[in-house]
Scaffold this active site. Structure first.
Site, mmCIF file in Angstrom:
data_model
loop_
_atom_site.group_PDB
_atom_site.id
_atom_site.type_symbol
_atom_site.label_atom_id
_atom_site.label_comp_id
_atom_site.label_asym_id
_atom_site.label_seq_id
_atom_site.Cartn_x
_atom_site.Cartn_y
_atom_site.Cartn_z
ATOM 1 N N ARG A 158 0.828 -1.201 0.000
ATOM 2 C CA ARG A 158 0.000 0.000 0.000
ATOM 3 C C ARG A 158 0.863 1.251 0.000
ATOM 4 O O ARG A 158 0.559 2.223 -0.706
ATOM 5 C CB ARG A 158 -0.929 0.001 1.213
ATOM 6 C CG ARG A 158 -1.764 1.265 1.310
ATOM 7 C CD ARG A 158 -2.788 1.221 2.418
ATOM 8 N NE ARG A 158 -3.566 2.451 2.447
ATOM 9 C CZ ARG A 158 -4.614 2.670 3.226
ATOM 10 N NH1 ARG A 158 -5.005 1.727 4.073
ATOM 11 N NH2 ARG A 158 -5.258 3.817 3.181
ATOM 12 N N ASN A 208 -10.281 -5.737 -0.063
ATOM 13 C CA ASN A 208 -10.373 -4.579 -0.946
ATOM 14 C C ASN A 208 -9.517 -4.761 -2.185
ATOM 15 O O ASN A 208 -8.540 -5.513 -2.152
ATOM 16 C CB ASN A 208 -9.934 -3.320 -0.187
ATOM 17 C CG ASN A 208 -11.030 -2.769 0.696
ATOM 18 O OD1 ASN A 208 -12.196 -2.781 0.325
ATOM 19 N ND2 ASN A 208 -10.667 -2.273 1.868
ATOM 20 N N CYS A 248 -19.100 -4.146 3.312
ATOM 21 C CA CYS A 248 -18.343 -2.950 3.689
ATOM 22 C C CYS A 248 -19.107 -2.280 4.814
ATOM 23 O O CYS A 248 -20.347 -2.343 4.858
ATOM 24 C CB CYS A 248 -18.209 -2.021 2.483
ATOM 25 S SG CYS A 248 -17.297 -0.488 2.818
ATOM 26 N N ASP A 249 -18.393 -1.630 5.723
ATOM 27 C CA ASP A 249 -19.082 -0.981 6.838
ATOM 28 C C ASP A 249 -19.431 0.475 6.562
ATOM 29 O O ASP A 249 -20.171 1.087 7.333
ATOM 30 C CB ASP A 249 -18.258 -1.090 8.124
ATOM 31 C CG ASP A 249 -16.861 -0.505 7.995
ATOM 32 O OD1 ASP A 249 -16.457 -0.186 6.866
ATOM 33 O OD2 ASP A 249 -16.168 -0.385 9.011
ATOM 34 N N HIS A 304 -17.596 1.745 -2.170
ATOM 35 C CA HIS A 304 -16.914 3.008 -1.941
ATOM 36 C C HIS A 304 -17.336 4.072 -2.956
ATOM 37 O O HIS A 304 -16.593 5.027 -3.214
ATOM 38 C CB HIS A 304 -15.387 2.830 -1.953
ATOM 39 C CG HIS A 304 -14.896 2.119 -0.739
ATOM 40 N ND1 HIS A 304 -13.559 1.852 -0.523
ATOM 41 C CD2 HIS A 304 -15.555 1.593 0.335
ATOM 42 C CE1 HIS A 304 -13.413 1.206 0.641
ATOM 43 N NE2 HIS A 304 -14.621 1.047 1.158
ATOM 44 N N TYR A 355 -16.317 7.942 0.779
ATOM 45 C CA TYR A 355 -15.239 7.840 -0.207
ATOM 46 C C TYR A 355 -15.480 8.712 -1.433
ATOM 47 O O TYR A 355 -14.546 8.982 -2.193
ATOM 48 C CB TYR A 355 -15.041 6.385 -0.618
ATOM 49 C CG TYR A 355 -14.315 5.567 0.420
ATOM 50 C CD1 TYR A 355 -12.934 5.412 0.379
ATOM 51 C CD2 TYR A 355 -15.013 4.963 1.462
ATOM 52 C CE1 TYR A 355 -12.265 4.672 1.340
ATOM 53 C CE2 TYR A 355 -14.345 4.221 2.437
ATOM 54 C CZ TYR A 355 -12.980 4.083 2.366
ATOM 55 O OH TYR A 355 -12.323 3.361 3.328
#
Length: 442
Positions: free
Chosen positions: A93, A147, A168-169, A198, A247
């Site tokens: 990442r 993800n 997804c939360d 997102h 997002y």
């Protein structure tokens, strides 16, 4: 039931375990009695097992926990499989985000260039997992946390069909915060939410048939009381006529967010890479499971306090509310999904599933994120109101990106990766896209 978690050494696994313990305390029917962890990093798996041991101390009927030696062993006999892997770890990442930022574009791990690079690295592994599930646990349901969740779920669905569901939360958090701001009980409201992972919008919020959203959007004080209201601002939310997923701040306020990220001393990936390395090093040397658990709790709080820091900085800077620091949310969605499927407890949840005509402009196999009815038959998307042109346009463009990444990862089209990255709304040049791919060695 037996639950297997792939990525069982992940930092957020104790949140899932905590929800399982709540079921144990209630002696809930059909609860998980065996938890199997599998992780390619054996040290991380040992540390998380120690944290779970302390967390379960004194809880009657807590599920047994064991670490599987290999993937096939982890899958055999599973009723449910949680896929929560991170291919390349936090170091991957860090690299994704920095390569993108060096080229002047956002690199968040699920949005923009970072999401494309993460998907290219992750999808081959996710597809292999899907095939191994089909071979070793053909009756298991896969709940995908990995993800970028939308494209990973769509890729795995090409092997597993409807038996893989993404979660997804963010959407459930948005619904609950909006309901509280509107003065309603979050457990009683109904809602219309649709989009991609997102990238979605809450477009209706009702209580006993009474629509609450227009009144909320016209109340600046109420909007300023929760995260999305602060992020987007009352003027823009009234113009949209909907509440966007957090997002979408990267898309609607890309200039401001990019500036905030570039001015920050470290990216989110760099923060998590340092924090996670420090936690696992110290927890591995902890004197007892209780000490490891205490360290995990303190580290988790710091993680939650700093979540979304760049977007908050771009929207004026503010601290997260205490009610949003509990962490998780996705584990409650996952357990509600499991109860619905295993016990035929019908419920409505926002999930990542195949479209099946819900958004008629997209093909039926495209994975979307929307309100679903859950039962023993799985998750079925419910009809929704038509989308506006701006919502559809953004969904179409990002879905094309997701499809390009899937085609590239599956080896079907050598040009698909460049096309996907160059066409992303947050990447402003094919030349930039080509340089990013070259540096990422994709």
């Amino acid at each position: 039931m037996r639950l297997t978690i792939l990525g069982g050494g992940g930092f957020r696994v104790p949140l899932v375990h905590r929800a399982l313990l709540d079921d144990a305390r209630r002696d809930a029917p059909g609860r998980v009695t065996e938890l199997v962890l599998f992780d390619t990093d054996s040290m991380r798996a040992r540390v998380i097992t120690s944290v779970l041991t302390a967390q379960a101390d004194g809880v009657p009927g807590a599920p047994s926990v064991r670490v599987a030696r290999d993937l096939d062993e982890a899958l055999r006999g599973a009723d449910f499989v949680f896929s929560a892997i991170r291919v390349g770890g936090t170091a991957g990442r860090v690299r994704d985000e920095r390569i993108a930022l060096d080229e002047g574009v956002l690199g968040q791990e699920t949005v923009g260039a970072g999401g494309v690079l993460y998907g290219l690295r992750t999808l081959p592994v996710a597809l292999d997992i899907a095939r191994r599930v089909a071979e070793n646990a053909p009756d298991a349901w896969v709940i995908n946390f990995t993800n970028p969740a939308g494209m990973v779920t769509e890729a795995m669905a090409s092997v597993l069909g409807e038996r893989v569901i993404g979660i997804c939360d963010s959407p459930v958090g948005l619904v609950r915060r909006a309901a509280r701001a509107a003065g309603a009980d979050p457990d009683r409201v109904e809602y219309d939410y649709v989009g991609l992972n997102h990238l979605g919008w809450l477009r209706s919020l009702t209580l006993d048939g009474r629509e609450l959203l227009p009144g909320l959007l016209e109340n600046p004080e109420a909007l300023a009381s929760f995260e999305e209201g602060k992020l987007f601002g009352s003027a823009w939310l009234r113009a949209l006529g909907a509440l966007p997923n957090e997002y979408l701040h990267y898309y609607y306020f890309r200039r401001e967010t990019l500036s905030a990220v570039r001015e920050s001393a470290q990216t989110r990936g760099e923060f998590l890479d340092r924090q996670q390395a420090d936690f696992f090093r110290r927890a591995a040397a902890a004197s007892s499971p209780a000490a490891a658990y205490d360290l995990w709790r303190r580290t988790r709080l710091e993680r939650e306090e700093t979540y979304g820091a760049d977007s908050r900085a771009a929207s004026g800077g503010w601290r997260r509310d205490s009610c949003d620091l509990e962490g998780g949310g996705y584990e409650r969605v996952a357990l509600a999904l499991m109860r619905g499927v295993a016990g035929d407890e019908r419920s409505r949840l926002i999930l990542d599933v195949r479209n099946e005509g819900t958004v008629p402009e997209l093909d039926r196999e495209a994975v979307i994120e929307t309100v679903c009815e859950v039962s023993a038959k799985g998750a079925r998307p419910l009809p929704c109101a038509p989308l506006r042109e701006d919502q559809l346009g953004l969904m179409f463009q990002v879905k094309a990106v997701e499809r390009g990444v899937i085609d590239a990862a599956a080896g079907r089209d050598p040009r698909a990766a460049l096309r996907a990255l160059a066409l992303h709304p947050l990447v402003d040049s094919p030349a930039v896209a080509a340089r990013i791919l070259e540096r990422a060695e994709v």
